[in-house]
Every structure is written in structure tokens, then in C-alpha cells.
Design a protein around this motif. Structure first.
Motif, PDB file in Angstrom:
ATOM      1  N   HIS A   4       0.809  -1.215   0.000  1.00 48.28           N
ATOM      2  CA  HIS A   4       0.000   0.000   0.000  1.00 48.28           C
ATOM      3  C   HIS A   4       0.845   1.269   0.000  1.00 48.28           C
ATOM      4  O   HIS A   4       1.927   1.303   0.581  1.00 48.28           O
ATOM      5  CB  HIS A   4      -0.930   0.012   1.223  1.00 48.28           C
ATOM      6  CG  HIS A   4      -1.923  -1.115   1.203  1.00 48.28           C
ATOM      7  ND1 HIS A   4      -1.612  -2.383   1.637  1.00 48.28           N
ATOM      8  CD2 HIS A   4      -3.198  -1.160   0.760  1.00 48.28           C
ATOM      9  CE1 HIS A   4      -2.676  -3.161   1.479  1.00 48.28           C
ATOM     10  NE2 HIS A   4      -3.650  -2.448   0.944  1.00 48.28           N
ATOM     11  N   CYS A   5       0.300   2.291  -0.635  1.00 44.39           N
ATOM     12  CA  CYS A   5       0.963   3.604  -0.651  1.00 44.39           C
ATOM     13  C   CYS A   5       0.943   4.186   0.763  1.00 44.39           C
ATOM     14  O   CYS A   5      -0.097   4.169   1.430  1.00 44.39           O
ATOM     15  CB  CYS A   5       0.214   4.520  -1.619  1.00 44.39           C
ATOM     16  SG  CYS A   5       0.753   6.231  -1.567  1.00 44.39           S
ATOM     17  N   SER A   6       2.086   4.693   1.223  1.00 43.92           N
ATOM     18  CA  SER A   6       2.171   5.256   2.579  1.00 43.92           C
ATOM     19  C   SER A   6       1.426   6.584   2.708  1.00 43.92           C
ATOM     20  O   SER A   6       1.197   7.064   3.811  1.00 43.92           O
ATOM     21  CB  SER A   6       3.633   5.495   2.971  1.00 43.92           C
ATOM     22  OG  SER A   6       4.338   4.287   2.985  1.00 43.92           O
ATOM     23  N   THR A   7       1.071   7.184   1.596  1.00 41.35           N
ATOM     24  CA  THR A   7       0.361   8.462   1.650  1.00 41.35           C
ATOM     25  C   THR A   7      -1.158   8.280   1.529  1.00 41.35           C
ATOM     26  O   THR A   7      -1.909   8.725   2.386  1.00 41.35           O
ATOM     27  CB  THR A   7       0.886   9.419   0.557  1.00 41.35           C
ATOM     28  OG1 THR A   7       2.268   9.677   0.811  1.00 41.35           O
ATOM     29  CG2 THR A   7       0.118  10.727   0.555  1.00 41.35           C
ATOM     30  N   CYS A   8      -1.609   7.590   0.487  1.00 43.62           N
ATOM     31  CA  CYS A   8      -3.062   7.506   0.271  1.00 43.62           C
ATOM     32  C   CYS A   8      -3.645   6.121   0.570  1.00 43.62           C
ATOM     33  O   CYS A   8      -4.868   5.963   0.571  1.00 43.62           O
ATOM     34  CB  CYS A   8      -3.417   7.937  -1.152  1.00 43.62           C
ATOM     35  SG  CYS A   8      -2.903   6.753  -2.415  1.00 43.62           S
ATOM     36  N   GLY A   9      -2.784   5.117   0.803  1.00 40.71           N
ATOM     37  CA  GLY A   9      -3.280   3.790   1.144  1.00 40.71           C
ATOM     38  C   GLY A   9      -3.697   2.941  -0.040  1.00 40.71           C
ATOM     39  O   GLY A   9      -4.154   1.812   0.117  1.00 40.71           O
ATOM     40  N   ARG A  67       5.991   5.444  -1.309  1.00 40.86           N
ATOM     41  CA  ARG A  67       5.777   6.594  -0.427  1.00 40.86           C
ATOM     42  C   ARG A  67       4.763   7.573  -1.024  1.00 40.86           C
ATOM     43  O   ARG A  67       4.075   8.288  -0.316  1.00 40.86           O
ATOM     44  CB  ARG A  67       7.109   7.312  -0.164  1.00 40.86           C
ATOM     45  CG  ARG A  67       8.088   6.450   0.638  1.00 40.86           C
ATOM     46  CD  ARG A  67       9.462   7.093   0.726  1.00 40.86           C
ATOM     47  NE  ARG A  67       9.410   8.423   1.296  1.00 40.86           N
ATOM     48  CZ  ARG A  67       9.489   8.677   2.604  1.00 40.86           C
ATOM     49  NH1 ARG A  67       9.663   7.701   3.456  1.00 40.86           N
ATOM     50  NH2 ARG A  67       9.425   9.911   3.045  1.00 40.86           N
ATOM     51  N   HIS A  68       4.716   7.614  -2.340  1.00 42.79           N
ATOM     52  CA  HIS A  68       3.782   8.496  -3.045  1.00 42.79           C
ATOM     53  C   HIS A  68       3.464   7.820  -4.360  1.00 42.79           C
ATOM     54  O   HIS A  68       4.335   7.196  -4.958  1.00 42.79           O
ATOM     55  CB  HIS A  68       4.427   9.866  -3.278  1.00 42.79           C
ATOM     56  CG  HIS A  68       3.468  10.894  -3.790  1.00 42.79           C
ATOM     57  ND1 HIS A  68       3.101  10.983  -5.114  1.00 42.79           N
ATOM     58  CD2 HIS A  68       2.792  11.877  -3.156  1.00 42.79           C
ATOM     59  CE1 HIS A  68       2.231  11.981  -5.262  1.00 42.79           C
ATOM     60  NE2 HIS A  68       2.034  12.543  -4.086  1.00 42.79           N
ATOM     61  N   CYS A  69       2.194   7.905  -4.795  1.00 45.24           N
ATOM     62  CA  CYS A  69       1.807   7.204  -6.019  1.00 45.24           C
ATOM     63  C   CYS A  69       0.909   8.105  -6.869  1.00 45.24           C
ATOM     64  O   CYS A  69       0.454   9.156  -6.404  1.00 45.24           O
ATOM     65  CB  CYS A  69       1.095   5.900  -5.661  1.00 45.24           C
ATOM     66  SG  CYS A  69      -0.603   6.131  -5.086  1.00 45.24           S
ATOM     67  N   PRO A  70       0.647   7.704  -8.121  1.00 44.67           N
ATOM     68  CA  PRO A  70      -0.193   8.537  -8.993  1.00 44.67           C
ATOM     69  C   PRO A  70      -1.629   8.712  -8.474  1.00 44.67           C
ATOM     70  O   PRO A  70      -2.341   9.596  -8.944  1.00 44.67           O
ATOM     71  CB  PRO A  70      -0.184   7.766 -10.325  1.00 44.67           C
ATOM     72  CG  PRO A  70       1.070   6.948 -10.283  1.00 44.67           C
ATOM     73  CD  PRO A  70       1.245   6.567  -8.846  1.00 44.67           C
ATOM     74  N   CYS A  71      -2.078   7.892  -7.523  1.00 43.83           N
ATOM     75  CA  CYS A  71      -3.437   8.025  -6.969  1.00 43.83           C
ATOM     76  C   CYS A  71      -3.512   9.017  -5.812  1.00 43.83           C
ATOM     77  O   CYS A  71      -4.608   9.327  -5.338  1.00 43.83           O
ATOM     78  CB  CYS A  71      -3.939   6.673  -6.470  1.00 43.83           C
ATOM     79  SG  CYS A  71      -4.243   5.510  -7.794  1.00 43.83           S
ATOM     80  N   CYS A  72      -2.377   9.467  -5.298  1.00 44.49           N
ATOM     81  CA  CYS A  72      -2.382  10.352  -4.132  1.00 44.49           C
ATOM     82  C   CYS A  72      -3.103  11.670  -4.446  1.00 44.49           C
ATOM     83  O   CYS A  72      -2.777  12.318  -5.444  1.00 44.49           O
ATOM     84  CB  CYS A  72      -0.954  10.690  -3.718  1.00 44.49           C
ATOM     85  SG  CYS A  72      -0.091   9.357  -2.887  1.00 44.49           S
ATOM     86  N   PRO A  73      -4.061  12.078  -3.584  1.00 49.22           N
ATOM     87  CA  PRO A  73      -4.645  13.409  -3.751  1.00 49.22           C
ATOM     88  C   PRO A  73      -3.554  14.466  -3.528  1.00 49.22           C
ATOM     89  O   PRO A  73      -2.622  14.224  -2.758  1.00 49.22           O
ATOM     90  CB  PRO A  73      -5.692  13.485  -2.634  1.00 49.22           C
ATOM     91  CG  PRO A  73      -5.895  12.083  -2.172  1.00 49.22           C
ATOM     92  CD  PRO A  73      -4.622  11.356  -2.458  1.00 49.22           C
TER      93      PRO A  73
HETATM   94 ZN   LIG Z   1      -0.747   7.203  -3.027  1.00 54.10          ZN
END
Ligand SMILES: [Zn+2]
Length: 109
Positions: A4-9, A67-73
Motif C-alpha cells: 500500500h501507498c504510505s500516503t493515500c493507502g 511513499r507516493h503514487c499517482p493516486c495520491c490526492p
Molecule cells: Zn498514493
């Protein structure tokens, strides 16, 4: 297996991270393919990190530590407890990507 992304899950399939995410970057097809043959460390060299960052991807010391992904708001902030736990596990497991994937999945990270 998903991590899972650590920012948005957002859940990310391990295979996608290891083999497909590089094609989100502006690397040429040949270069992106060659990237897959590099060592885990070389795959996260400065040049590739910059390419990934331009495509909204940010990784810790492993390609599986998202840590950050293209789905992160846009306004989302990283969950620092989660990020620290993942960084510690990656340090213990080193280049053992299968091990990292299994442990992250066990802990829902
Ligand atoms: Zn993300």
C-alpha cells in the motif's frame, strides 16, 4: 500480493511495481525494459528516481516501499508512522523483494 501507498493507502500489485510502473515514466520502451534487469539498488538510482517522481511515483529504499503514487490526492500527506515502519522492514530485509512483499502484506503495509 499487494503493498500500500504510505500516503493515500492505495493498494499496488507487487508485480505491477516491479515490472510495469516504469512504463509510466518517459523512459524509452527499450530503456524501461532494460530497467527491469537492473539490481534492486540500481533501479532506484538518482536518474530513475527523478523519472519516477515526474510520473508521481516516490519510493523508499525498495521499489515495494511506495511513499507516493499517482493516486495520491494533491494535498495528501505521508503517514510517517507507516513510512518509518516500512523503511525499518526494508532495511532488515535488504534486497529480498519477495520477503518485503510478504511482510508488508502480513502487516497490511
Ligand atoms: Zn498514493
Amino acid at each position: 500480493m499487494d503493498v500500500h501507498c504510505s500516503t493515500c493507502g492505495e493498494p499496488w500489485d507487487v508485480y505491477h511495481l516491479r515490472h510495469d510502473a516504469v512504463f509510466d515514466t518517459d523512459l524509452s520502451h527499450e530503456e524501461a525494459q532494460a530497467w527491469g534487469t537492473l539490481s534492486p539498488k540500481a533501479r532506484l538510482g538518482t536518474r530513475y528516481r527523478e523519472k519516477f517522481q515526474a510520473a508521481e511515483w516516490e519510493f523508499g529504499a525498495s521499489i515495494l516501499d511506495v511513499r507516493h503514487c499517482p493516486c495520491c490526492p494533491k494535498e495528501a500527506r505521508i503517514n510517517s508512522d507507516k513510512a518509518a515502519a516500512k523503511a525499518a522492514l526494508v532495511e532488515i530485509l535488504g534486497n529480498d523483494e519477495d520477503g518485503i512483499a510478504a511482510v508488508f502484506e502480513d502487516f497490511g503495509l
